[in-house]
Design a protein around this motif. Structure first.
Motif, PDB file in Angstrom:
ATOM      1  N   UNK A 126     -10.263  -4.405   1.172  1.00 42.00           N
ATOM      2  CA  UNK A 126      -9.336  -5.107   0.298  1.00 42.00           C
ATOM      3  C   UNK A 126      -9.720  -4.532  -1.303  1.00 42.00           C
ATOM      4  N   UNK A 127      -8.519  -4.158  -1.704  1.00 40.50           N
ATOM      5  CA  UNK A 127      -8.585  -3.540  -3.305  1.00 40.50           C
ATOM      6  C   UNK A 127      -8.551  -4.789  -4.007  1.00 40.50           C
ATOM      7  N   UNK A 157       0.845  -1.243   0.107  1.00 36.04           N
ATOM      8  CA  UNK A 157      -0.037   0.004  -0.050  1.00 36.04           C
ATOM      9  C   UNK A 157       0.862   1.271   0.072  1.00 36.04           C
ATOM     10  N   UNK A 158       0.277   2.180  -0.791  1.00 35.02           N
ATOM     11  CA  UNK A 158       1.174   3.699  -0.528  1.00 35.02           C
ATOM     12  C   UNK A 158       1.297   4.202   0.603  1.00 35.02           C
ATOM     13  N   UNK A 203      -5.288  -6.353   0.952  1.00 36.71           N
ATOM     14  CA  UNK A 203      -5.804  -5.465   2.351  1.00 36.71           C
ATOM     15  C   UNK A 203      -5.005  -4.101   2.302  1.00 36.71           C
ATOM     16  N   UNK A 204      -5.828  -3.173   2.977  1.00 39.70           N
ATOM     17  CA  UNK A 204      -5.392  -1.736   2.910  1.00 39.70           C
ATOM     18  C   UNK A 204      -5.993  -0.754   4.305  1.00 39.70           C
ATOM     19  N   UNK A 205      -7.055  -1.365   4.661  1.00 35.21           N
ATOM     20  CA  UNK A 205      -7.595  -0.591   5.797  1.00 35.21           C
ATOM     21  C   UNK A 205      -8.512  -1.449   6.703  1.00 35.21           C
ATOM     22  N   UNK A 211      -0.903  -5.410   8.901  1.00 39.12           N
ATOM     23  CA  UNK A 211      -1.375  -6.286   7.774  1.00 39.12           C
ATOM     24  C   UNK A 211      -1.497  -5.740   6.567  1.00 39.12           C
ATOM     25  N   UNK A 212      -1.408  -4.291   6.689  1.00 37.26           N
ATOM     26  CA  UNK A 212      -1.319  -3.588   5.336  1.00 37.26           C
ATOM     27  C   UNK A 212      -0.744  -3.990   4.211  1.00 37.26           C
ATOM     28  N   UNK A 213      -1.247  -4.174   3.201  1.00 39.66           N
ATOM     29  CA  UNK A 213      -0.632  -4.896   1.955  1.00 39.66           C
ATOM     30  C   UNK A 213      -0.649  -6.418   1.997  1.00 39.66           C
TER      31      UNK A 213
END
Length: 279
Positions: free
Chosen positions: A265-266, A59-60, A231-233, A198-200
């Motif tokens: 999740x994206x 994730x950015x 996953x991102x948030x 867990x981000x990313x």
């Protein structure tokens, strides 16, 4: 979808070993420092020996505003076998500058091309990598059930097996249908324990032996791997009784926040948008 993860390692490797070798723990330092999860993706798995098409996805917000950072790779021996207890730590100054953001600023994804830092990797390393064959087509998405079992691989609350350089695998289900764009975005919710760090993390459908589609057709397979999303948030319940959506990078939070075991999740297909930026 029963394709193995791409790699340039020994051929006699179980798919679960490759899955647990596909992630990297990202550690960043300074004011915006913390930990997050990245994973390998190969845009051209037919030429793994060059590493030119291999990237790390995350994730950015994991790398934004970060001056220095690092991640750890596992060494491999002359036979291509992983040496679990021997590692390579790749430290990068001006960490954020090494990452390429997604073409859409609203999509919280970025990649690190391995070829851009290959000169810093002094020894061969072991990895598993997802590729385009693991990303579901539109038709495959349409055949998914509204509720699918998923696994998530990463480093929740900075918990990991640092002795063997291995991540933590969590299990859950899709909380919203993967066929439908949640709130109109190219994303979906999962019901799983989603903690900072867990981000990313890759969100994977992993079936062994059999699975069923939305039309109740029954399939018998060795296994099925689908890279469903990233996953991102995760929504957090505050001590004040409010629910907020917050990035789940490991960082200090002033408010008392309690995870409610949901994560956003994206869609995995958004990774393919990076292909042109690798030219």
């Amino acid at each position: 979808m029963a394709k193995e993860l791409s790699n340039k390692n020994s051929n006699d490797i179980s798919v679960t070993d490759l899955i647990t070798s596909a992630t990297v723990r990202i550690e960043t330092f300074g004011k915006n420092g913390g930990t997050g999860t990245g994973f390998f993706f190969d845009f051209d798995p037919q030429t793994p020996e060059t590493l030119d098409s291999l990237v790390i996805v995350t994730n950015c917000h994991v790398v934004d505003g970060v001056q220095n950072g690092q991640f750890t790779l596992t060494k491999k021996d002359q036979n291509g076998e992983q040496i679990n207890t021997e590692h390579l730590t790749i430290f990068l100054e001006d960490f954020q500058s090494h990452w390429i953001n997604h073409p859409d600023d609203e999509v919280d994804l970025c990649i690190l091309p391995i070829k851009s830092i290959k000169h810093l990797i002094k020894e061969d390393f072991f990895y598993g990598a997802f590729d385009s064959s693991h990303i579901p087509t539109k038709q495959e998405i349409e055949n998914l059930c509204a509720i699918e079992e998923i696994i998530m691989v990463g480093y929740p609350e900075n918990i990991w097996d640092d002795h063997n350089n291995k991540p933590i695998v969590r299990k859950g289900i899709t909380a919203t249908s993967p066929r439908l764009p949640y709130l109109g975005y190219d994303e979906f919710l999962i019901d799983a324990a989603c903690f900072p760090g867990s981000s990313g993390s890759p969100i994977i459908i992993y079936n062994i032996g059999q699975y069923m589609d939305r039309n109740e057709n029954h399939y018998f397979v060795k296994y099925r791997i689908i890279l469903l999303g990233i996953l991102y948030e995760g929504p957090q319940y505050t001590a004040e009784g409010e629910i907020e959506r917050v990035p789940i990078k490991k960082k200090k939070i002033v408010k008392t926040q309690l995870p409610i075991n949901l994560g956003a999740a994206i869609n995995g297909s958004k990774i393919l948008d990076f292909a042109e930026r690798l030219q």
